[in-house]
Scaffold this motif. Structure first.
Motif, PDB file in Angstrom:
ATOM      1  N   THR A   1       0.846  -1.197   0.000  1.00 13.40           N
ATOM      2  CA  THR A   1       0.000   0.000   0.000  1.00 13.40           C
ATOM      3  C   THR A   1       0.879   1.244   0.000  1.00 13.40           C
ATOM      4  O   THR A   1       1.692   1.432   0.903  1.00 13.40           O
ATOM      5  CB  THR A   1      -0.869   0.030   1.270  1.00 13.40           C
ATOM      6  OG1 THR A   1      -1.613  -1.179   1.337  1.00 13.40           O
ATOM      7  CG2 THR A   1      -1.808   1.236   1.260  1.00 13.40           C
ATOM      8  N   VAL A   2       0.724   2.092  -0.996  1.00 17.17           N
ATOM      9  CA  VAL A   2       1.458   3.353  -0.990  1.00 17.17           C
ATOM     10  C   VAL A   2       0.535   4.543  -0.724  1.00 17.17           C
ATOM     11  O   VAL A   2       0.999   5.681  -0.632  1.00 17.17           O
ATOM     12  CB  VAL A   2       2.254   3.581  -2.299  1.00 17.17           C
ATOM     13  CG1 VAL A   2       3.381   2.546  -2.407  1.00 17.17           C
ATOM     14  CG2 VAL A   2       1.348   3.521  -3.523  1.00 17.17           C
TER      15      VAL A   2
ATOM     16  N   ARG B   1       6.351   6.884  -9.415  1.00 18.09           N
ATOM     17  CA  ARG B   1       6.353   7.324  -8.025  1.00 18.09           C
ATOM     18  C   ARG B   1       5.821   6.221  -7.102  1.00 18.09           C
ATOM     19  O   ARG B   1       6.420   5.921  -6.058  1.00 18.09           O
ATOM     20  CB  ARG B   1       5.512   8.590  -7.847  1.00 18.09           C
ATOM     21  CG  ARG B   1       5.634   9.173  -6.459  1.00 18.09           C
ATOM     22  CD  ARG B   1       4.940  10.510  -6.344  1.00 18.09           C
ATOM     23  NE  ARG B   1       3.515  10.386  -6.350  1.00 18.09           N
ATOM     24  CZ  ARG B   1       2.678  11.076  -5.556  1.00 18.09           C
ATOM     25  NH1 ARG B   1       3.180  11.966  -4.712  1.00 18.09           N
ATOM     26  NH2 ARG B   1       1.390  10.920  -5.622  1.00 18.09           N
TER      27      ARG B   1
ATOM     28  N   ALA C   1       8.097   4.095  -4.421  1.00 16.47           N
ATOM     29  CA  ALA C   1       7.724   4.106  -3.001  1.00 16.47           C
ATOM     30  C   ALA C   1       7.589   2.673  -2.484  1.00 16.47           C
ATOM     31  O   ALA C   1       8.034   2.361  -1.371  1.00 16.47           O
ATOM     32  CB  ALA C   1       6.418   4.875  -2.793  1.00 16.47           C
TER      33      ALA C   1
ATOM     34  N   SER D   1       9.913   0.629   0.437  1.00 13.85           N
ATOM     35  CA  SER D   1       9.479  -0.225   1.547  1.00 13.85           C
ATOM     36  C   SER D   1      10.260  -1.530   1.551  1.00 13.85           C
ATOM     37  O   SER D   1      10.733  -1.990   2.587  1.00 13.85           O
ATOM     38  CB  SER D   1       7.984  -0.534   1.439  1.00 13.85           C
ATOM     39  OG  SER D   1       7.216   0.612   1.707  1.00 13.85           O
TER      40      SER D   1
ATOM     41  N   MET E   1      13.785  -0.963   2.736  1.00 13.71           N
ATOM     42  CA  MET E   1      13.931  -0.700   4.162  1.00 13.71           C
ATOM     43  C   MET E   1      13.660  -1.908   5.028  1.00 13.71           C
ATOM     44  O   MET E   1      14.320  -2.101   6.028  1.00 13.71           O
ATOM     45  CB  MET E   1      13.058   0.478   4.568  1.00 13.71           C
ATOM     46  CG  MET E   1      13.642   1.791   4.067  1.00 13.71           C
ATOM     47  SD  MET E   1      12.726   3.191   4.683  1.00 13.71           S
ATOM     48  CE  MET E   1      11.181   2.937   3.868  1.00 13.71           C
TER      49      MET E   1
ATOM     50  N   HIS F   1      13.633   9.157  -2.388  1.00 14.54           N
ATOM     51  CA  HIS F   1      12.874  10.040  -1.493  1.00 14.54           C
ATOM     52  C   HIS F   1      12.195   9.271  -0.365  1.00 14.54           C
ATOM     53  O   HIS F   1      12.210   9.712   0.784  1.00 14.54           O
ATOM     54  CB  HIS F   1      11.813  10.810  -2.287  1.00 14.54           C
ATOM     55  CG  HIS F   1      10.920  11.655  -1.423  1.00 14.54           C
ATOM     56  ND1 HIS F   1      11.329  12.849  -0.896  1.00 14.54           N
ATOM     57  CD2 HIS F   1       9.667  11.448  -0.964  1.00 14.54           C
ATOM     58  CE1 HIS F   1      10.348  13.355  -0.154  1.00 14.54           C
ATOM     59  NE2 HIS F   1       9.328  12.528  -0.184  1.00 14.54           N
ATOM     60  N   TYR F   2      11.600   8.122  -0.686  1.00 12.82           N
ATOM     61  CA  TYR F   2      10.808   7.396   0.311  1.00 12.82           C
ATOM     62  C   TYR F   2      11.634   6.381   1.108  1.00 12.82           C
ATOM     63  O   TYR F   2      11.071   5.629   1.897  1.00 12.82           O
ATOM     64  CB  TYR F   2       9.597   6.732  -0.350  1.00 12.82           C
ATOM     65  CG  TYR F   2       8.593   7.734  -0.905  1.00 12.82           C
ATOM     66  CD1 TYR F   2       7.859   8.546  -0.034  1.00 12.82           C
ATOM     67  CD2 TYR F   2       8.402   7.894  -2.265  1.00 12.82           C
ATOM     68  CE1 TYR F   2       6.965   9.483  -0.529  1.00 12.82           C
ATOM     69  CE2 TYR F   2       7.502   8.825  -2.778  1.00 12.82           C
ATOM     70  CZ  TYR F   2       6.787   9.616  -1.899  1.00 12.82           C
ATOM     71  OH  TYR F   2       5.895  10.541  -2.383  1.00 12.82           O
ATOM     72  N   SER F   3      12.954   6.358   0.882  1.00 12.04           N
ATOM     73  CA  SER F   3      13.818   5.466   1.663  1.00 12.04           C
ATOM     74  C   SER F   3      14.438   6.217   2.824  1.00 12.04           C
ATOM     75  O   SER F   3      14.634   7.424   2.770  1.00 12.04           O
ATOM     76  CB  SER F   3      14.965   4.910   0.813  1.00 12.04           C
ATOM     77  OG  SER F   3      14.500   4.005  -0.123  1.00 12.04           O
ATOM     78  N   TYR F   4      14.799   5.452   3.840  1.00 12.40           N
ATOM     79  CA  TYR F   4      15.427   6.017   5.021  1.00 12.40           C
ATOM     80  C   TYR F   4      16.916   6.208   4.744  1.00 12.40           C
ATOM     81  O   TYR F   4      17.618   5.265   4.362  1.00 12.40           O
ATOM     82  CB  TYR F   4      15.215   5.055   6.186  1.00 12.40           C
ATOM     83  CG  TYR F   4      15.640   5.560   7.527  1.00 12.40           C
ATOM     84  CD1 TYR F   4      15.090   6.708   8.056  1.00 12.40           C
ATOM     85  CD2 TYR F   4      16.593   4.876   8.259  1.00 12.40           C
ATOM     86  CE1 TYR F   4      15.477   7.168   9.299  1.00 12.40           C
ATOM     87  CE2 TYR F   4      16.980   5.325   9.508  1.00 12.40           C
ATOM     88  CZ  TYR F   4      16.417   6.468  10.022  1.00 12.40           C
ATOM     89  OH  TYR F   4      16.796   6.920  11.255  1.00 12.40           O
TER      90      TYR F   4
ATOM     91  N   HIS G   1       9.679   3.771   8.685  1.00 16.63           N
ATOM     92  CA  HIS G   1       9.781   4.693   7.555  1.00 16.63           C
ATOM     93  C   HIS G   1       9.246   4.110   6.258  1.00 16.63           C
ATOM     94  O   HIS G   1       9.531   4.623   5.170  1.00 16.63           O
ATOM     95  CB  HIS G   1      11.210   5.236   7.444  1.00 16.63           C
ATOM     96  CG  HIS G   1      11.560   6.040   8.653  1.00 16.63           C
ATOM     97  ND1 HIS G   1      11.136   7.334   8.815  1.00 16.63           N
ATOM     98  CD2 HIS G   1      12.190   5.707   9.795  1.00 16.63           C
ATOM     99  CE1 HIS G   1      11.531   7.782  10.002  1.00 16.63           C
ATOM    100  NE2 HIS G   1      12.174   6.812  10.624  1.00 16.63           N
TER     101      HIS G   1
ATOM    102  N   THR H   1       6.445   4.013   3.627  1.00 12.88           N
ATOM    103  CA  THR H   1       5.497   5.038   3.181  1.00 12.88           C
ATOM    104  C   THR H   1       4.105   4.450   3.051  1.00 12.88           C
ATOM    105  O   THR H   1       3.915   3.497   2.303  1.00 12.88           O
ATOM    106  CB  THR H   1       5.922   5.582   1.802  1.00 12.88           C
ATOM    107  OG1 THR H   1       7.263   6.052   1.908  1.00 12.88           O
ATOM    108  CG2 THR H   1       5.002   6.701   1.348  1.00 12.88           C
TER     109      THR H   1
ATOM    110  N   VAL I   1       1.905   8.390  -0.185  1.00 17.26           N
ATOM    111  CA  VAL I   1       2.918   9.123  -0.957  1.00 17.26           C
ATOM    112  C   VAL I   1       2.682  10.634  -0.936  1.00 17.26           C
ATOM    113  O   VAL I   1       3.583  11.404  -1.264  1.00 17.26           O
ATOM    114  CB  VAL I   1       3.000   8.633  -2.423  1.00 17.26           C
ATOM    115  CG1 VAL I   1       3.702   7.289  -2.506  1.00 17.26           C
ATOM    116  CG2 VAL I   1       1.619   8.554  -3.062  1.00 17.26           C
TER     117      VAL I   1
ATOM    118  N   GLY J   1      13.108  13.108   6.125  1.00 22.52           N
ATOM    119  CA  GLY J   1      13.261  13.712   4.796  1.00 22.52           C
ATOM    120  C   GLY J   1      12.230  13.206   3.808  1.00 22.52           C
ATOM    121  O   GLY J   1      12.007  13.816   2.775  1.00 22.52           O
ATOM    122  N   SER J   2      11.598  12.088   4.109  1.00 27.48           N
ATOM    123  CA  SER J   2      10.551  11.548   3.256  1.00 27.48           C
ATOM    124  C   SER J   2       9.200  12.090   3.713  1.00 27.48           C
ATOM    125  O   SER J   2       9.128  13.048   4.507  1.00 27.48           O
ATOM    126  CB  SER J   2      10.588  10.020   3.345  1.00 27.48           C
ATOM    127  OG  SER J   2       9.522   9.441   2.628  1.00 27.48           O
ATOM    128  N   ASN J   3       8.123  11.520   3.245  1.00 28.07           N
ATOM    129  CA  ASN J   3       6.802  11.899   3.749  1.00 28.07           C
ATOM    130  C   ASN J   3       5.865  10.702   3.744  1.00 28.07           C
ATOM    131  O   ASN J   3       6.122   9.705   3.065  1.00 28.07           O
ATOM    132  CB  ASN J   3       6.214  13.079   2.964  1.00 28.07           C
ATOM    133  CG  ASN J   3       6.023  12.777   1.496  1.00 28.07           C
ATOM    134  OD1 ASN J   3       6.991  12.542   0.786  1.00 28.07           O
ATOM    135  ND2 ASN J   3       4.788  12.754   1.049  1.00 28.07           N
TER     136      ASN J   3
END
Lengths: 304, 304
Positions: free
Chosen positions: A167-168, A230, A234, A238, A241, A271-274, B165, B167, B170, B178-180
């Motif tokens: 799920t994003v 995108r 994302a 996940s 991570m 962007h969505y990674s730690y 972390h 997501t 999105v 730094g992400s969201n």
């Protein structure tokens, strides 16, 4: 001394492809046939055995085929070699590895197609030398084949790698699976087609047509691929991570959109990674095409 | 015959806790001390060694402590026993396992606190008998300790389990990382406090206060926990699908909200999981509290 060769078979919903593989893992001879005309699993096993016997005629003197590996869409049981319910074939609980083995007189293994392709790319393609790799197949569905320290990661119930249903967006559009906001809604071939058809108020046959439209400057096509990338990135974040994956090998029809989908995917992965996870992650394109499954299935047959 | 006992130490940002552990993995004696007053790693190693020597006085005749295990917040290197940059302590690249080992005269191992607590709950607590388990710690941050077939899952760079972390939206709010749209924004203690403070237009000291408010019927508190649980369950669904996890052991201060957070978590885990994965997954509360880290650290010291 006897040389040990292998045979790999990629059994798909529309065709099966066979390859005779040298000890250096080169595909030396090939053949293929459609699957849609097959009456059932018995006939499928028989037709595959015929094609395997045809390939054996290309075998050099002093060479011997020691193992045959088949890969297929899941769900399947790689330990017992059973096809549980392969999509588009309408079969159920078929002991396919044993059925083919009895006909060709050699050990046969069965592997999930995404996992076999991942093994192929890991050993012989774009994933060579990676320590933690995921092959991401982006086509009608989205699935991952995960290789850790050279081994296929299966999970406790052999159902790991369902990246398409991550799920994003908890408030996102509804999915065929009963959930909502899944990666597949945005980034699968059917998801891309639906989004483009609505935005452009038209009908298209395939995601490839939309990729060509993006190439010509079609803004709707570009926006749909940007959104697909995108969501895909994302979801890959996940995966990166929770499993500490650093190499992503991208495969499947949607990747024909090239940079239109790959750039937003890479941006979203970062962007969505730690922190360090995102900077370490790299995205590469698969190198072997449909040979990945044939080579990976054979590799698994030889190495267990 | 000599009995082999162990010692486990849970080194946190505010205190360290030591336990003397019998061969049956019962904590037979304990002591603890604050960490905030420690001048640095040398003094910390010395103080821990003193507490360990005090525990050894409770050791029965014919018993011998064969291993000492320490757990601590990461990042750390479990192979070399190095604390890389423990939060709230201000240390860097400290070979802490060796420093303590030199002072107590026995082998010392170092483990990430989430992973040690996961080992503890897997062997002696709520995770007993599970084939694929994740301990989910929901407190100031959110992390997972993952146990597969009895082994800690580390990943290629020892950074697996960053579930906080993942997501889940999105387009969600911005995160400290730094992400969201990260799970932590919705479900961590600080995230819950921020959301409640805004909604209720007030100041609170802790998530526990908000849990008490929910108990009394405060609608804002209940909405905040419902939202937290939905995000947490969606993140856990991603973990379940990519790693094929079936048992989730919930731990940490936020779990004091009980059903206000657990019910939406369970609903979201089921809703956002793919088919069989969600129906197989079960959520249980941790049983061992802070003993999980002490027992898991000792278990790892004894079993490598």
């Amino acid at each position: 001394m006897t040389e040990h060769w292998q045979i790999g078979v990629d059994l798909g919903g529309t065709s099966f492809k066979c390859g005779l593989i040298s000890p250096e893992y080169k595909i030396v001879a090939r053949n293929h046939a459609p699957t849609h005309a097959l009456a059932g699993p018995e006939q499928a096993a028989e037709r595959i055995a015929e094609h395997v016997r045809a390939l054996l005629k290309a075998l050099p003197v002093r060479a011997q085929v020691s193992a045959l590996g088949i890969c297929s869409p899941g769900p399947l049981d790689p330990l017992t070699g059973t096809l549980i319910e392969p999509p588009n074939l309408g079969w159920r609980d078929v002991p396919f590895a044993r059925m083919v083995s009895e006909r060709v007189g050699m050990p046969v293994t069965l592997e999930h197609d995404a996992k076999a392709a991942a093994l192929g790319e890991y050993h012989f393609g774009a994933g060579r030398g990676s320590d933690a790799m995921a092959l991401i197949i982006v086509g009608t569905g989205i699935a991952a084949g995960i290789i850790l320290n050279g081994q296929v990661y299966r999970g406790a119930h052999n159902s790991a790698g369902e990246i398409g249903h991550i799920t994003v967006d908890v408030d996102g559009p509804i999915c065929r699976c009963g959930s909502n906001g899944c990666v597949e809604i945005y980034a699968s071939g059917p998801g891309i087609i639906s989004a483009y058809e609505y935005a452009a108020h038209t009908r298209v046959d395939s995601a490839e047509v939309i990729a060509q439209a993006a190439e010509r400057g079609d803004e709707n096509a570009r926006r749909v691929f940007a959104r697909a990338g995108r969501a895909l990135g994302a979801g890959m974040a996940s995966l990166a991570m929770v499993m500490d994956i650093s190499t992503f090998v991208m495969f499947g029809g949607v990747m024909q959109a090239g940079a239109f989908v790959l750039e937003p995917t890479a941006q979203a992965l970062k962007h969505y990674s730690y922190q360090s996870v995102g900077s370490r992650a790299r995205i590469v394109l698969a190198e072997l095409g449909s040979d990945a499954g044939i080579l990976g299935a054979a590799w698994r047959a030889a190495h267990g």
